[in-house]
Write a protein that holds these residues in place. Sequence first.
Motif, PDB file in Angstrom:
ATOM      1  N   THR A 171      62.545 -36.412 -16.298  1.00 34.82           N
ATOM      2  CA  THR A 171      61.125 -35.873 -16.159  1.00 34.82           C
ATOM      3  C   THR A 171      60.998 -34.081 -15.388  1.00 34.82           C
ATOM      4  O   THR A 171      62.731 -33.745 -15.176  1.00 34.82           O
ATOM      5  CB  THR A 171      59.570 -36.139 -15.237  1.00 34.82           C
ATOM      6  OG1 THR A 171      59.856 -37.472 -14.898  1.00 34.82           O
ATOM      7  CG2 THR A 171      58.510 -35.033 -14.640  1.00 34.82           C
ATOM      8  N   VAL A 172      60.485 -32.764 -16.157  1.00 37.54           N
ATOM      9  CA  VAL A 172      61.080 -31.697 -15.849  1.00 37.54           C
ATOM     10  C   VAL A 172      59.307 -31.599 -15.371  1.00 37.54           C
ATOM     11  O   VAL A 172      58.875 -31.225 -15.887  1.00 37.54           O
ATOM     12  CB  VAL A 172      61.173 -31.165 -16.718  1.00 37.54           C
ATOM     13  CG1 VAL A 172      61.515 -29.290 -16.320  1.00 37.54           C
ATOM     14  CG2 VAL A 172      63.066 -31.183 -16.896  1.00 37.54           C
TER      15      VAL A 172
ATOM     16  N   GLY B 204      63.292 -38.370 -25.255  1.00 44.47           N
ATOM     17  CA  GLY B 204      63.089 -39.296 -23.685  1.00 44.47           C
ATOM     18  C   GLY B 204      62.123 -38.213 -22.374  1.00 44.47           C
ATOM     19  O   GLY B 204      62.274 -39.327 -21.411  1.00 44.47           O
ATOM     20  N   VAL B 205      62.353 -37.159 -22.715  1.00 42.98           N
ATOM     21  CA  VAL B 205      62.233 -36.596 -21.666  1.00 42.98           C
ATOM     22  C   VAL B 205      60.545 -36.135 -21.164  1.00 42.98           C
ATOM     23  O   VAL B 205      60.685 -35.748 -22.200  1.00 42.98           O
ATOM     24  CB  VAL B 205      62.763 -35.078 -21.293  1.00 42.98           C
ATOM     25  CG1 VAL B 205      63.114 -34.184 -20.383  1.00 42.98           C
ATOM     26  CG2 VAL B 205      64.121 -35.767 -21.392  1.00 42.98           C
TER      27      VAL B 205
ATOM     28  N   ALA C   2      63.641 -32.643 -12.310  1.00 39.56           N
ATOM     29  CA  ALA C   2      64.612 -31.567 -11.701  1.00 39.56           C
ATOM     30  C   ALA C   2      63.116 -30.828 -11.613  1.00 39.56           C
ATOM     31  O   ALA C   2      62.329 -30.735 -13.231  1.00 39.56           O
ATOM     32  CB  ALA C   2      65.016 -30.967 -13.353  1.00 39.56           C
ATOM     33  N   SER C   3      62.943 -30.816 -10.606  1.00 37.38           N
ATOM     34  CA  SER C   3      61.345 -29.661  -9.960  1.00 37.38           C
ATOM     35  C   SER C   3      61.929 -28.125  -9.524  1.00 37.38           C
ATOM     36  O   SER C   3      62.635 -28.152  -8.616  1.00 37.38           O
ATOM     37  CB  SER C   3      60.862 -31.004  -9.633  1.00 37.38           C
ATOM     38  OG  SER C   3      59.560 -30.258  -8.657  1.00 37.38           O
ATOM     39  N   THR C   4      60.966 -27.172 -10.157  1.00 36.26           N
ATOM     40  CA  THR C   4      61.380 -26.592  -9.309  1.00 36.26           C
ATOM     41  C   THR C   4      60.120 -26.039  -8.025  1.00 36.26           C
ATOM     42  O   THR C   4      59.704 -24.698  -7.869  1.00 36.26           O
ATOM     43  CB  THR C   4      60.182 -25.218 -10.248  1.00 36.26           C
ATOM     44  OG1 THR C   4      59.142 -25.450 -10.686  1.00 36.26           O
ATOM     45  CG2 THR C   4      60.892 -24.954 -11.666  1.00 36.26           C
TER      46      THR C   4
ATOM     47  N   ALA D 265      64.069 -25.059 -17.261  1.00 37.53           N
ATOM     48  CA  ALA D 265      63.460 -25.190 -19.306  1.00 37.53           C
ATOM     49  C   ALA D 265      64.592 -25.755 -19.702  1.00 37.53           C
ATOM     50  O   ALA D 265      64.353 -26.357 -21.082  1.00 37.53           O
ATOM     51  CB  ALA D 265      63.246 -23.350 -19.459  1.00 37.53           C
ATOM     52  N   ALA D 266      65.749 -24.912 -19.686  1.00 40.66           N
ATOM     53  CA  ALA D 266      67.177 -25.969 -19.991  1.00 40.66           C
ATOM     54  C   ALA D 266      67.259 -27.020 -19.514  1.00 40.66           C
ATOM     55  O   ALA D 266      67.736 -27.779 -20.870  1.00 40.66           O
ATOM     56  CB  ALA D 266      68.508 -25.097 -19.422  1.00 40.66           C
ATOM     57  N   THR D 267      67.107 -27.352 -18.561  1.00 41.12           N
ATOM     58  CA  THR D 267      67.522 -29.110 -18.467  1.00 41.12           C
ATOM     59  C   THR D 267      66.483 -29.716 -19.743  1.00 41.12           C
ATOM     60  O   THR D 267      66.767 -30.782 -20.173  1.00 41.12           O
ATOM     61  CB  THR D 267      66.504 -29.234 -16.628  1.00 41.12           C
ATOM     62  OG1 THR D 267      68.343 -28.856 -16.144  1.00 41.12           O
ATOM     63  CG2 THR D 267      66.901 -30.939 -16.757  1.00 41.12           C
ATOM     64  N   ALA D 268      65.178 -29.466 -19.534  1.00 38.58           N
ATOM     65  CA  ALA D 268      64.193 -30.344 -20.122  1.00 38.58           C
ATOM     66  C   ALA D 268      65.026 -30.275 -22.005  1.00 38.58           C
ATOM     67  O   ALA D 268      64.864 -31.234 -22.198  1.00 38.58           O
ATOM     68  CB  ALA D 268      62.903 -29.298 -19.948  1.00 38.58           C
ATOM     69  N   VAL D 269      65.477 -29.548 -22.357  1.00 43.50           N
ATOM     70  CA  VAL D 269      66.070 -28.870 -23.652  1.00 43.50           C
ATOM     71  C   VAL D 269      67.037 -29.906 -23.963  1.00 43.50           C
ATOM     72  O   VAL D 269      67.835 -30.849 -24.835  1.00 43.50           O
ATOM     73  CB  VAL D 269      66.352 -27.854 -24.045  1.00 43.50           C
ATOM     74  CG1 VAL D 269      67.713 -27.372 -24.979  1.00 43.50           C
ATOM     75  CG2 VAL D 269      65.095 -26.899 -24.474  1.00 43.50           C
TER      76      VAL D 269
END
Lengths: 202, 474
Positions: free
Chosen positions: B341-342, B370-371, B425-427, B451-455
């Motif tokens: 999850t982001v 899957g994210v 990954a959480s802001t 955002a990069a992690t989500a991609v």
Amino acid sequence: MDAFTTHTGRAVPLRRSNVDTDQIIPAHWLKKVTRDGFEDGLFEAWRKDPDFVLNRPERQGASVLVAGPDFGTGSSREHAVWALQNFGFRAVISSRFADIFRGNSLKNGLLTVVLEQRVVDRLWELTEAHPTAAVTVDLEARQVRAEGPDGATVTADFELDENARWRLLNGLDDIGLTLKNEAAIAAYEASRPSFKPRTIAV
Amino acid sequence: MGRTLAEKVWDDHVVRRAEGEPDLLFIDLHLLHEVTSPQAFDGLRQNGRQVRRLDLTIATEDHNTPTLDIDKPIADPVSRVQLETLRKNCADFGVRLHPLGDVEQGVVHVVGPQLGLTQPGTTVVCGDSHTSTHGAFGALAFGIGTSQVEHVLATQTLPLARPRTMAITVEGELPADVTAKDLILAVIARIGTGGGQGYILEYRGSAIEKLSMEARMTICNMSIEAGARAGMIAPDQVTFDYLRGRDHAPEGAEWDAAVEYWRTLRTDDDAVFDAEVFIDAAELAPFVTWGTNPGQGAPLSTHIPDPASYEDASERLAAEKALEYMGLTAGQALRDIRVDTVFVGSCTNGRIEDLRSAASILDGRKVADGVRMLVVPGSVRVALQAVEEGLDKVFTGAGAEWRHAGCSMCLGMNPDQLAPGERSASTSNRNFEGRQGKGGRTHLVSPQVAAATAVLGHLASPADLSDTRTPVEA
Ligand code: SF4
């Protein structure tokens, strides 16, 4: 607020540092609108483990928590203090408390005692070896005394600023004390610059 | 001897000072939300007290509010009762409230600044530890407990012991891809979660002066994660430009008088801080956390440290426990950590600039299979602005969920939560055990890294993304 003079009880040694307020009382408990009923939420995640120190039969009824450094970090939630009190704790000992937690605890009559880590280590050893050891937190004498059945003892003085101590010893209501300064507050209000923000027109 | 910024603001609010007693400070702005206020209003009722200064008090709903179906009754009955209690309390006592559905609703620390209520040289309190956010304006702003909420409601003052001051000086240029979030995570890793305890931090130096107000808010927001009571940044032209024209900013001659005062709010050259930390901006890099407190972080390009390398016994134990909880092992490359999850949002990184920077990375790219990615604006105003700029379309086009404003997955009091074992990954600002849902595992990151992690599906920075953008058809 209840007055705190001196308290004697058994201890729970909690060998963890950085116990944040999300561990003390998870957020979903914060939906309650009262100050009571938080005891089952105290350390909720850890209590699922039957071996967690709070669950041990020999710790039932204990009222002094001896924790690792940086206890109460994180959120400002006063529910953390209420949960500890609702569960039956009267005092918490640690080498370092988070500021907001400490302020909240003293306002509610939960005594937070700062002792050096080497003293906390000795209290852990003593109360782990002797779960029935009586620990006294004496605010009048500003002293913690623990004594095991074998005669082993730990005695340590602690500091608490005189004003906070006086309010605790007498169980004084902070709001009542502040309102005695009505004239000073009114005078300050009269002198505030007019450019200061207001949320509504009055 | 000169005075620091914090000392100046403090001194200007002393209602009463007496030997051996805490100072009694006047509070300029009191922000309320549903979670920490009900017991305070009860206390007022029990003692037959009123709210002393309704004109310095404002409430919003944020912690419990759903981010979907906001026009329907709130499904969770306990959350509903808490929101209804706030509404009743505000109605009974006459407090201005921005409830769910209102255009000014949002996370309390996003709402205060955007209304222009947060101003330099004010004292701001709220029953929420991230009140430190408002220090970005040169306000003395700190979180308080519910007993203090009641105290401020009844008296508009607080008895407080004067904290010490610490300067965090950041000089130089931040490298590209390095954000305010990376900076503050690096500061916390450096001084520790207890390092700021008993202090008011003042962030200063050329790198801080170059930051926007929103970036400054991100930094001050996380002061509490270093244990500090408050964080402050001296107001300057950036601050004044941000404030000018906002709903509650002064106007005309009042504006001029205010700015004249605000310009005095700088630490004097001969003032002495009780502690000082120096940071070279050029040495900073995208930074992520690997553990269960915000001090357990490292540059993204590095590896998870070995707990055995800690000299301090309690730190070593904390690192061991953290890795066990997080399901990670020492030596693992941070970039290899896969997430489920982001989350982009919260009072740390839920403002318009944060959404813009996340969107600029997602534009033309897709969230990895899957994210799940949740984008939750910090306030309704932020959401409206984002929609106006078409950012919502960028997010949904990339496969992210665009939600309604609130605290949301920052603390999972509403239905937005991690499942046990799920990794995010959480802001947001806290990676505590279970913070985002029971058993959930949180890595704190900047919006760009999010955002990069989500991609890519694993912790990553925008620099790792070179060829993932789908070319736009001409
Ligand atoms: S966004 Fe998170 S940190 Fe900010 S006020 Fe809400 S719950 Fe607290």
